[in-house]
Design an enzyme around this catalytic site. Structure first.
Site, PDB file in Angstrom:
ATOM      1  N   ASP A 140       0.699  -1.230   0.034  1.00 36.11           N
ATOM      2  CA  ASP A 140       0.132  -0.027  -0.062  1.00 36.11           C
ATOM      3  C   ASP A 140       0.908   1.204   0.017  1.00 36.11           C
ATOM      4  OD1 ASP A 140      -2.297  -1.199  -0.452  1.00 36.11           O
ATOM      5  OD2 ASP A 140      -3.012  -0.999   1.779  1.00 36.11           O
ATOM      6  N   LYS A 171       3.465   1.356  -5.057  1.00 35.35           N
ATOM      7  CA  LYS A 171       4.272   0.643  -5.909  1.00 35.35           C
ATOM      8  C   LYS A 171       3.719   0.416  -7.264  1.00 35.35           C
ATOM      9  CE  LYS A 171       4.924  -3.221  -3.587  1.00 35.35           C
ATOM     10  NZ  LYS A 171       4.114  -2.491  -2.138  1.00 35.35           N
ATOM     11  N   THR A 172       2.512   0.230  -7.299  1.00 44.21           N
ATOM     12  CA  THR A 172       1.546  -0.088  -8.506  1.00 44.21           C
ATOM     13  C   THR A 172       1.092   1.082  -9.026  1.00 44.21           C
ATOM     14  OG1 THR A 172       0.813  -2.265  -7.550  1.00 44.21           O
ATOM     15  CG2 THR A 172      -0.356  -1.662  -9.364  1.00 44.21           C
ATOM     16  N   HIS A 188       3.033  -9.153  -1.176  1.00 48.72           N
ATOM     17  CA  HIS A 188       4.174  -9.504  -0.395  1.00 48.72           C
ATOM     18  C   HIS A 188       5.005 -10.874  -0.769  1.00 48.72           C
ATOM     19  CE1 HIS A 188       7.260  -9.164   2.631  1.00 48.72           C
ATOM     20  NE2 HIS A 188       6.851 -10.211   3.374  1.00 48.72           N
TER      21      HIS A 188
HETATM   22  P1  GDP Z   1       1.148  -1.066  -3.542  1.00 49.98           P
HETATM   23  O1  GDP Z   1       0.709  -1.906  -2.616  1.00 49.98           O
HETATM   24  O2  GDP Z   1       2.742  -0.599  -2.998  1.00 49.98           O
HETATM   25  O3  GDP Z   1       1.171  -1.454  -5.005  1.00 49.98           O
HETATM   26  O4  GDP Z   1       0.194   0.136  -3.489  1.00 49.98           O
HETATM   27  P2  GDP Z   1      -0.809   0.800  -4.380  1.00 49.98           P
HETATM   28  O5  GDP Z   1      -0.373   1.572  -5.451  1.00 49.98           O
HETATM   29  O6  GDP Z   1      -1.822  -0.194  -4.766  1.00 49.98           O
HETATM   30  O7  GDP Z   1      -1.586   2.185  -3.454  1.00 49.98           O
HETATM   31  C1  GDP Z   1      -1.928   1.771  -2.329  1.00 49.98           C
HETATM   32  C2  GDP Z   1      -2.915   2.838  -2.199  1.00 49.98           C
HETATM   33  O8  GDP Z   1      -2.421   4.026  -1.721  1.00 49.98           O
HETATM   34  C3  GDP Z   1      -3.969   3.056  -3.423  1.00 49.98           C
HETATM   35  O9  GDP Z   1      -5.272   3.401  -2.786  1.00 49.98           O
HETATM   36  C4  GDP Z   1      -3.377   4.388  -3.737  1.00 49.98           C
HETATM   37  O10 GDP Z   1      -4.576   5.057  -4.595  1.00 49.98           O
HETATM   38  C5  GDP Z   1      -2.907   4.952  -3.026  1.00 49.98           C
HETATM   39  N1  GDP Z   1      -2.001   6.159  -3.183  1.00 49.98           N
HETATM   40  C6  GDP Z   1      -0.628   5.772  -4.042  1.00 49.98           C
HETATM   41  N2  GDP Z   1       0.106   6.757  -4.396  1.00 49.98           N
HETATM   42  C7  GDP Z   1      -0.454   7.839  -3.578  1.00 49.98           C
HETATM   43  C8  GDP Z   1      -0.028   9.206  -3.289  1.00 49.98           C
HETATM   44  O11 GDP Z   1       0.831   9.758  -4.055  1.00 49.98           O
HETATM   45  N3  GDP Z   1      -0.764   9.932  -2.612  1.00 49.98           N
HETATM   46  C9  GDP Z   1      -1.773   9.573  -1.999  1.00 49.98           C
HETATM   47  N4  GDP Z   1      -2.683  10.251  -1.028  1.00 49.98           N
HETATM   48  N5  GDP Z   1      -2.288   8.103  -2.139  1.00 49.98           N
HETATM   49  C10 GDP Z   1      -1.585   7.185  -2.891  1.00 49.98           C
HETATM   50 MG    MG Z   2       0.706  -3.354  -5.802  1.00 45.03          MG
END
Ligand code: GDP
Ligand code: MG
Length: 394
Positions: free
Chosen positions: A21, A24-25, A84
């Site tokens: 979260d 990354k994606t 993960h």
């Molecule tokens: P991952 O699990 O690392 O791949 O994370 P995701 O890309 O799925 O992002 C997780 C959550 O964080 C999602 O609800 C995104 O919309 C939110 N998110 C991602 N980047 C940002 C950002 O730059 N700012 C904010 N406020 N939220 C973000």
């Molecule tokens: Mg992801």
């Protein structure tokens, strides 16, 4: 007339790592969106990346999106793992060998357990270059951003990276994805991309270490002697150099009588070259596929190793039952296999299919394995575990 010079773009394998979260994606999607404007990538949406197809690597199932894009300088193959567990499997099985990683950390959380774990694994599999993207900069103030940067530099140093010099970029993947052109929006992604181009040098072969070549094949040339065949992994192999033939409990001293590339004798051959090597006084029956030909006295032969391992779940074709110390099976790496005993950490009673952790390996005979070398464990020809060497022990 002079021919137009064709400059091939260099290739680099990169991936996003970091706590769940942290973005990354979203960052991966933002990169493709911004490059798509210049025709250097096809935009891949968040949903397409997160629905990454399953792929089979060494008998285990990994969900990972492999996305290609170019900057003006280079072509990148980018790996984003949805979960993960996918990341762990991907790294331990060596399914995608990353040259560099973008470590994503959310500014509002700072480093979290998976930030540490991913960094540890990155170090263990030999990823040399890390770039930190401090994401979600839209959610915090400047002071907190600075604090996260300090914490990240300390963490990087703890894991053996140079915390002082690792590039850090603050931004918001979400803003960039939404087309925002303010500081933390699209410009932060462009900055990340130019950092990737500049900080990660073109991948070069290691010519300075003592030479090392795994033996793929061996045959006898009547009247000349034993020729071993393989691809030099590192270093420079020179004619008349002293060498050791190592593995399966043997350490045989020899001399490189002749080196051939494409059947032509050469004075020396370099890492990356596929060669045939005539060995002085070597008997063909002493040579086994999987042995190493190394510069004299440059390698360490042992049967004790420490490794990071992942036991496949039943669904992945793995075991149904837990694993206890003294678990004995056949281990496979590269072109060879050998009997191995696996012992758990003394504090750990057992490991379950689906678990990953560190274990101790005792091989039936001495071998040369290097840190980062991948292997699998099979029961009756079925892969039940995959691992990487993390330490050689005497
Ligand atoms: P991952 O699990 O690392 O791949 O994370 P995701 O890309 O799925 O992002 C997780 C959550 O964080 C999602 O609800 C995104 O919309 C939110 N998110 C991602 N980047 C940002 C950002 O730059 N700012 C904010 N406020 N939220 C973000
Ligand atoms: Mg992801």
């Amino acid at each position: 007339a002079t021919e137009p010079q064709f400059v091939e773009k260099k290739h680099c394998n990169i991936g996003t790592i970091g706590h769940v979260d942290h973005g990354k994606t979203t960052l991966t999607a933002a990169i493709t969106k911004i490059l798509a404007k210049d025709g250097l990538a096809q935009y891949v949406s968040y949903d397409e990346i997160d629905r990454a197809p399953e792929e089979k690597a060494r008998g285990i199932t990994i969900n990972a999106a492999h996305i290609g894009y170019s900057t003006k300088l280079r072509h990148y193959a980018h790996t984003d793992c949805p979960g993960h567990a996918d990341f762990i499997r991907n790294m331990i099985s060596g399914a995608s060998q990353m040259d560099a990683a973008v470590l994503v950390v959310a500014a509002n959380d700072g480093p979290m357990p998976q930030t540490r774990e991913h960094l540890l694994l990155a170090k263990q599999v030999g990823i040399q270059y890390i770039i930190v993207f401090i994401n979600k900069a839209d959610l915090v103030d400047g002071e907190l951003l600075e604090l996260v940067e300090i914490e990240m530099r300390e963490l990087l140093s703890d894991f053996g990276y140079d915390g002082n010099t690792v590039p850090m970029i603050c931004g918001s993947a979400m803003k960039a994805l939404n087309g925002d052109e303010s500081e933390f929006g699209a410009p932060s992604i462009r900055k990340l991309l130019s950092t990737m181009d500049e900080y990660v040098p073109p991948i070069v072969r290691d010519l300075s270490s003592p030479f090392l070549m795994p033996i793929d094949n061996a045959f006898t040339v009547p009247g000349r002697g034993t020729v071993v065949v393989g691809t030099i992994k590192r270093g420079i192999m020179k004619k008349n150099a002293e060498a050791d033939l190592l593995g399966f409990g043997q350490n045989i001293k020899t001399t490189i009588s002749d080196v051939q590339i494409f059947k032509n004798s050469v004075p020396e051959a370099l890492a990356g070259d596929n060669v045939g090597v005539l060995l002085r006084g070597m008997k063909i029956k002493s040579v086994q596929t999987g042995m190493l030909l190394t510069a004299a006295k440059s390698c360490f032969l042992t049967n004790h190793y420490k490794a990071k391992i992942y036991f496949l779940t039943r669904n992945e074709g793995g075991r149904r039952k837990p694993i206890f110390s003294k678990y004995s099976q056949q281990m496979f790496s590269g072109t060879w296999n050998i009997a191995v005993r696996i012992d758990l950490e003394p504090t750990q009673q057992m490991m379950m299919p689906g678990d990953h952790g560190e274990v101790y390996l005792t091989l039936l005979e001495d071998m040369v394995m290097t840190v980062g070398q991948p292997f699998t464990v099979r029961e009756n020809n079925v892969t039940v575990a995959t691992g990487i060497i993390t330490e050689t022990r005497s």
